[in-house]
Design a protein around this motif. Structure first.
Motif, PDB file in Angstrom:
ATOM      1  N   ILE A   1       6.170 -50.661 106.014  1.00 16.96           N
ATOM      2  CA  ILE A   1       6.585 -49.258 105.939  1.00 16.96           C
ATOM      3  C   ILE A   1       6.558 -48.699 107.356  1.00 16.96           C
ATOM      4  N   GLU A   2       7.717 -48.229 107.807  1.00 13.94           N
ATOM      5  CA  GLU A   2       7.773 -47.560 109.125  1.00 13.94           C
ATOM      6  C   GLU A   2       7.867 -46.067 108.868  1.00 13.94           C
ATOM      7  N   PRO A   3       6.742 -45.345 108.971  1.00 14.47           N
ATOM      8  CA  PRO A   3       6.733 -43.939 108.573  1.00 14.47           C
ATOM      9  C   PRO A   3       7.433 -42.999 109.559  1.00 14.47           C
ATOM     10  N   PHE A   4       7.601 -43.438 110.801  1.00 13.75           N
ATOM     11  CA  PHE A   4       8.321 -42.644 111.818  1.00 13.75           C
ATOM     12  C   PHE A   4       9.373 -43.597 112.396  1.00 13.75           C
ATOM     13  N   CYS A   5      10.333 -43.950 111.595  1.00 11.91           N
ATOM     14  CA  CYS A   5      11.075 -45.197 111.881  1.00 11.91           C
ATOM     15  C   CYS A   5      11.973 -45.128 113.107  1.00 11.91           C
ATOM     16  N   GLY A   6      12.597 -43.980 113.396  1.00  8.23           N
ATOM     17  CA  GLY A   6      13.548 -43.962 114.505  1.00  8.23           C
ATOM     18  C   GLY A   6      14.534 -45.109 114.365  1.00  8.23           C
ATOM     19  N   ALA A   7      14.639 -45.937 115.391  1.00  8.87           N
ATOM     20  CA  ALA A   7      15.560 -47.076 115.351  1.00  8.87           C
ATOM     21  C   ALA A   7      14.904 -48.344 114.781  1.00  8.87           C
ATOM     22  N   ALA A   8      13.672 -48.206 114.269  1.00  9.80           N
ATOM     23  CA  ALA A   8      13.007 -49.260 113.466  1.00  9.80           C
ATOM     24  C   ALA A   8      12.908 -50.617 114.166  1.00  9.80           C
ATOM     25  N   GLN A   9      12.495 -50.590 115.406  1.00  8.12           N
ATOM     26  CA  GLN A   9      12.495 -51.846 116.160  1.00  8.12           C
ATOM     27  C   GLN A   9      11.427 -52.836 115.692  1.00  8.12           C
TER      28      GLN A   9
ATOM     29  N   LEU B   1      11.810 -47.512 105.281  1.00  7.36           N
ATOM     30  CA  LEU B   1      11.890 -46.652 106.460  1.00  7.36           C
ATOM     31  C   LEU B   1      11.737 -45.199 106.043  1.00  7.36           C
ATOM     32  N   ASN B   2      11.107 -44.434 106.907  1.00 12.80           N
ATOM     33  CA  ASN B   2      10.989 -43.001 106.662  1.00 12.80           C
ATOM     34  C   ASN B   2      11.193 -42.267 107.982  1.00 12.80           C
ATOM     35  N   ASP B   3      11.984 -41.215 107.927  1.00  8.65           N
ATOM     36  CA  ASP B   3      12.104 -40.348 109.101  1.00  8.65           C
ATOM     37  C   ASP B   3      12.485 -38.960 108.611  1.00  8.65           C
ATOM     38  N   LYS B   4      11.870 -37.943 109.210  1.00  5.68           N
ATOM     39  CA  LYS B   4      12.153 -36.577 108.760  1.00  5.68           C
ATOM     40  C   LYS B   4      13.429 -36.007 109.386  1.00  5.68           C
ATOM     41  N   TYR B   5      13.932 -36.691 110.403  1.00  9.80           N
ATOM     42  CA  TYR B   5      15.123 -36.200 111.115  1.00  9.80           C
ATOM     43  C   TYR B   5      16.351 -36.637 110.310  1.00  9.80           C
TER      44      TYR B   5
ATOM     45  N   SER C   1      20.509 -47.436 120.427  1.00  7.49           N
ATOM     46  CA  SER C   1      19.650 -46.867 121.455  1.00  7.49           C
ATOM     47  C   SER C   1      19.041 -45.556 120.970  1.00  7.49           C
ATOM     48  N   TYR C   2      17.712 -45.393 121.179  1.00  8.86           N
ATOM     49  CA  TYR C   2      17.042 -44.168 120.713  1.00  8.86           C
ATOM     50  C   TYR C   2      15.845 -43.910 121.609  1.00  8.86           C
ATOM     51  N   TYR C   3      15.533 -42.649 121.818  1.00  4.90           N
ATOM     52  CA  TYR C   3      14.389 -42.327 122.675  1.00  4.90           C
ATOM     53  C   TYR C   3      13.100 -42.845 122.026  1.00  4.90           C
ATOM     54  N   GLY C   4      12.181 -43.305 122.828  1.00  2.33           N
ATOM     55  CA  GLY C   4      10.893 -43.765 122.300  1.00  2.33           C
ATOM     56  C   GLY C   4      10.986 -45.059 121.514  1.00  2.33           C
ATOM     57  N   THR C   5      12.114 -45.747 121.627  1.00  2.00           N
ATOM     58  CA  THR C   5      12.269 -46.984 120.858  1.00  2.00           C
ATOM     59  C   THR C   5      11.242 -48.033 121.283  1.00  2.00           C
ATOM     60  N   LYS C   6      10.842 -48.852 120.312  1.00  2.00           N
ATOM     61  CA  LYS C   6       9.841 -49.883 120.597  1.00  2.00           C
ATOM     62  C   LYS C   6      10.503 -51.244 120.843  1.00  2.00           C
ATOM     63  N   LYS C   7      11.761 -51.222 121.215  1.00  2.00           N
ATOM     64  CA  LYS C   7      12.499 -52.480 121.375  1.00  2.00           C
ATOM     65  C   LYS C   7      11.796 -53.434 122.343  1.00  2.00           C
TER      66      LYS C   7
ATOM     67  N   VAL D   1      19.392 -36.737 110.841  1.00  2.63           N
ATOM     68  CA  VAL D   1      20.390 -37.553 111.548  1.00  2.63           C
ATOM     69  C   VAL D   1      19.995 -39.036 111.482  1.00  2.63           C
ATOM     70  N   ILE D   2      18.714 -39.301 111.710  1.00  2.00           N
ATOM     71  CA  ILE D   2      18.226 -40.689 111.645  1.00  2.00           C
ATOM     72  C   ILE D   2      18.317 -41.199 110.210  1.00  2.00           C
ATOM     73  N   TYR D   3      17.877 -40.368 109.267  1.00  2.58           N
ATOM     74  CA  TYR D   3      17.988 -40.775 107.859  1.00  2.58           C
ATOM     75  C   TYR D   3      19.443 -41.133 107.528  1.00  2.58           C
TER      76      TYR D   3
HETATM   77  C1  LIG Z   1       9.756 -42.223 119.013  1.00  2.00           C
HETATM   78  S1  LIG Z   1      10.698 -42.210 117.539  1.00  2.00           S
HETATM   79  C2  LIG Z   1      10.266 -43.769 116.771  1.00  2.00           C
HETATM   80  C3  LIG Z   1      10.863 -44.926 117.487  1.00  2.00           C
HETATM   81  C4  LIG Z   1      10.785 -46.203 116.672  1.00  2.00           C
HETATM   82  N1  LIG Z   1       9.439 -46.722 116.568  1.00  2.00           N
HETATM   83  C5  LIG Z   1      11.732 -47.230 117.247  1.00  2.00           C
HETATM   84  O1  LIG Z   1      11.351 -48.381 117.484  1.00  2.00           O
HETATM   85  O2  LIG Z   1      12.899 -46.884 117.489  1.00  2.00           O
HETATM   86  C6  LIG Z   1       9.760 -41.130 116.497  1.00  2.00           C
HETATM   87  C7  LIG Z   1      10.469 -40.756 115.204  1.00  2.00           C
HETATM   88  O3  LIG Z   1       9.515 -40.085 114.353  1.00  2.00           O
HETATM   89  C8  LIG Z   1      10.219 -39.094 113.633  1.00  2.00           C
HETATM   90  N2  LIG Z   1       9.233 -38.141 113.129  1.00  2.00           N
HETATM   91  C9  LIG Z   1       8.508 -37.226 113.839  1.00  2.00           C
HETATM   92  N3  LIG Z   1       7.665 -36.561 113.025  1.00  2.00           N
HETATM   93  C10 LIG Z   1       7.835 -37.057 111.775  1.00  2.00           C
HETATM   94  C11 LIG Z   1       7.235 -36.788 110.502  1.00  2.00           C
HETATM   95  N4  LIG Z   1       6.304 -35.855 110.365  1.00  2.00           N
HETATM   96  N5  LIG Z   1       7.634 -37.521 109.447  1.00  2.00           N
HETATM   97  C12 LIG Z   1       8.588 -38.466 109.578  1.00  2.00           C
HETATM   98  N6  LIG Z   1       9.205 -38.788 110.759  1.00  2.00           N
HETATM   99  C13 LIG Z   1       8.826 -38.075 111.835  1.00  2.00           C
HETATM  100  C14 LIG Z   1      11.224 -38.531 114.628  1.00  2.00           C
HETATM  101  O4  LIG Z   1      12.306 -37.911 113.968  1.00  2.00           O
HETATM  102  C15 LIG Z   1      11.634 -39.791 115.386  1.00  2.00           C
HETATM  103  O5  LIG Z   1      12.806 -40.362 114.834  1.00  2.00           O
END
Ligand SMILES: C[S@@+](CC[C@H](N)C(=O)[O-])C[C@H]1O[C@@H](n2cnc3c(N)ncnc32)[C@H](O)[C@@H]1O
Length: 135
Positions: free
Chosen positions: A24-32, A46-50, A3-9, A52-54
């Motif tokens: 390539i999921e550049p803001f992957c979060g939970a990568a739905q 997958l790519n995420d700057k956070y 479970s993650y905020y903004g997830t696209k599940k 914790v997610i990485y």
């Molecule tokens: C709303 S979540 C993505 C949800 C994802 N699509 C899913 O299905 O779970 C957005 C993600 O983008 C990441 N993020 C925000 N800015 C970023 C950046 N500049 N580069 C990489 N990741 C970034 C956040 O850390 C967060 O994990």
């Protein structure tokens, strides 16, 4: 997987199918999107700057076995992750699921706790992500 905020599940089914063999999921979060249907079979990056997610993806892709995940403790309302002898990244993973839809991993188990079911789902589906790469 978790479970993650903004997830696209719920809306991943409305996205177009991939046209190419690399996703390539550049803001992957939970990568739905990558987890939806058979998308996982592609080359997934997958790519995420956070961090914790990485670190959760790194743990699930490069380290955890299904047995490791199943051996993590069940959590009941009021339980604290810090009361269990588990690694930091395991606490992060559990922390997202003990208070569903959070943007940060939580410490205390709330009423809306999906962890006990999620860990079984993760263990069952772990084989799908072992060829993925997270950066
Ligand atoms: C709303 S979540 C993505 C949800 C994802 N699509 C899913 O299905 O779970 C957005 C993600 O983008 C990441 N993020 C925000 N800015 C970023 C950046 N500049 N580069 C990489 N990741 C970034 C956040 O850390 C967060 O994990």
């Amino acid at each position: 997987m978790w479970s993650y905020y903004g997830t696209k599940k719920r809306i991943a089914k409305h996205y177009p199918n991939p046209k190419h063999s690399k996703i390539i999921e550049p803001f992957c979060g939970a990568a739905q999107y990558s987890l939806y249907g058979n998308n996982w079979k592609n080359e997934i990056i997958l790519n995420d700057k956070y961090n914790v997610i990485y670190s959760i993806w790194d743990y699930l892709i490069n380290s955890a076995t299904d047995k490791d995940v199943l051996s993590l403790p069940d959590m009941e309302q009021g339980d604290y992750v810090d009361d269990f002898n588990i690694s930091t990244v395991e606490k992060y993973l559990i922390g997202f699921c003990i208070n569903s839809g959070s943007a940060q991993p939580k410490k205390k188990t709330a009423k809306y706790n999906s962890w006990n079911k999620t860990k079984i789902d993760i263990a069952k589906n772990l084989y799908k992500i072992k060829h993925w790469v997270v950066v």
